[in-house]
Write a protein that holds these residues in place. Structure first.
Motif: not given
Length: 328
Positions: A123-129
């Motif tokens: 899974l790859v997602v933005p760190e913010d939030p």
């Protein structure tokens, strides 16, 4: 914006990673940070058997995904080297948050964190939030009929039934299949091994053996063929003097006729299941692995198929429970 990758995994029961800290850092530097973290908050690494491989600080989603795939491969090989297999649970049943519930939870959040469905795989997602992960799981128990179990045990005793060594091995493998019930492939293969334990290969007919012998004599007389090649082919022909595992298995399955398994005759069911087994174990390069849904659908029929073969081979010629229900 920076990105993070996450890969959930677990280690086998009875194993622990001997590290007292809250995470095991694999690499830390300007290019990013990669660590193994317990899935349960506030637990030390050595207290947990379920983990997440986390990579942080990637400039792009593609960069995070590419490095995540590389680290997953490295983790799998590194753990095997230390005799601690990692299960990435890609073939296990998954809990699931309804999208409406997930959206509602994120809407009610303060905005400093975002909840994601904890799916298997990379899974790859933005760190913010700040990403958070959640899953829903359920466990079930089957309460068996104690009176029926006791009656079956007494009946086997009174009839003096003594399974032979092959049948006892099949019983052990059948029981072991439930110890890996969370993994569809492992459970199915263990049940297939139970079937194979009961298969007895016989020699082919005299007419077939005579044909093989003639072919061998002809090959031996071909002096222009490389001796090692000739010897290898002659050896292969010698092994053909016995029927194949598939043929012997179909003969064993025929003993269960006219019962149906998964809507197929016993012979056709064995042929189909054995084909799935071969694709899982001996799949050619580039050949697609059977879908997990296909493997899971075989579980119910396989339980009855293995049960019936064990009882038939063990001499328990008893009325079938499904026949009793149908007659009632």
């Amino acid at each position: 914006m920076t990105y993070t990758f996450r890969q959930a995994f677990r280690i086998a029961e009875g194993n622990r990673i001997g590290h007292e800290g809250p995470e095991l850092v694999l690499r830390e530097g300007p290019a990013g940070r990669v660590a193994i973290k317990p899935q349960t908050a506030d637990r030390a690494v050595q207290q947990e058997d379920r983990f997440a491989l986390r990579g942080e600080g990637y400039k792009t989603e593609d960069e995070a995904r590419e490095d995540g795939e590389r680290w997953i491969s490295a983790l799998a090989l590194g753990f095997v080297a230390q005799l601690v297999p990692a299960d990435f649970e890609t073939r296990r049943p998954q809990g699931h948050f309804a999208h409406s519930l997930l959206n509602q939870l994120n809407t009610e959040a303060t905005g400093t964190a975002k909840l994601y469905h904890d799916q298997t795989g990379l899974l790859v997602v933005p760190e913010d939030p700040t990403p958070m992960w959640g899953r829903l799981e359920a466990q079930s128990e089957a309460i068996r009929n104690a009176a029926a179990m006791a009656d079956a045990v007494r009946r086997a005793y009174d009839e003096g039934l003594r399974p032979d060594e092959r049948t006892m091995l099949a019983i052990d493998l059948n029981s072991a299949a439930e110890n890996v019930a969370g993994d569809a492939d492992a459970r199915f293969l263990m049940l297939m091994f139970a079937v194979e334990a009961m298969i007895e290969v016989k020699q082919r007919s005299n007419a077939q053996i005579a044909v093989l012998d003639e072919l061998s004599k002809h090959l031996i007389g071909l002096t222009d063929v490389d001796p090692s090649d000739r010897s290898e082919v002659v050896g292969a022909l010698a092994r053909l003097r016995n029927e194949s595992i598939g043929a012997a298995g179909r003969r064993l399955a025929a003993s269960l006729a006219p019962r149906l398994y998964g809507g197929r005759s016993a012979v056709d069911f064995f042929r189909y299941a054995y084909g799935i087994r071969s694709k899982l174990v001996h799949g050619n390069v580039g050949e697609r692995r059977p879908a997990v849904e296909v493997v899971r659908e075989l579980h119910g029929p396989m339980l009855w198929f293995v049960r019936d073969l064990i009882l038939a081979r063990g001499g328990a010629n008893w009325p079938h429970p499904l026949d009793v229900v149908a007659q009632a």
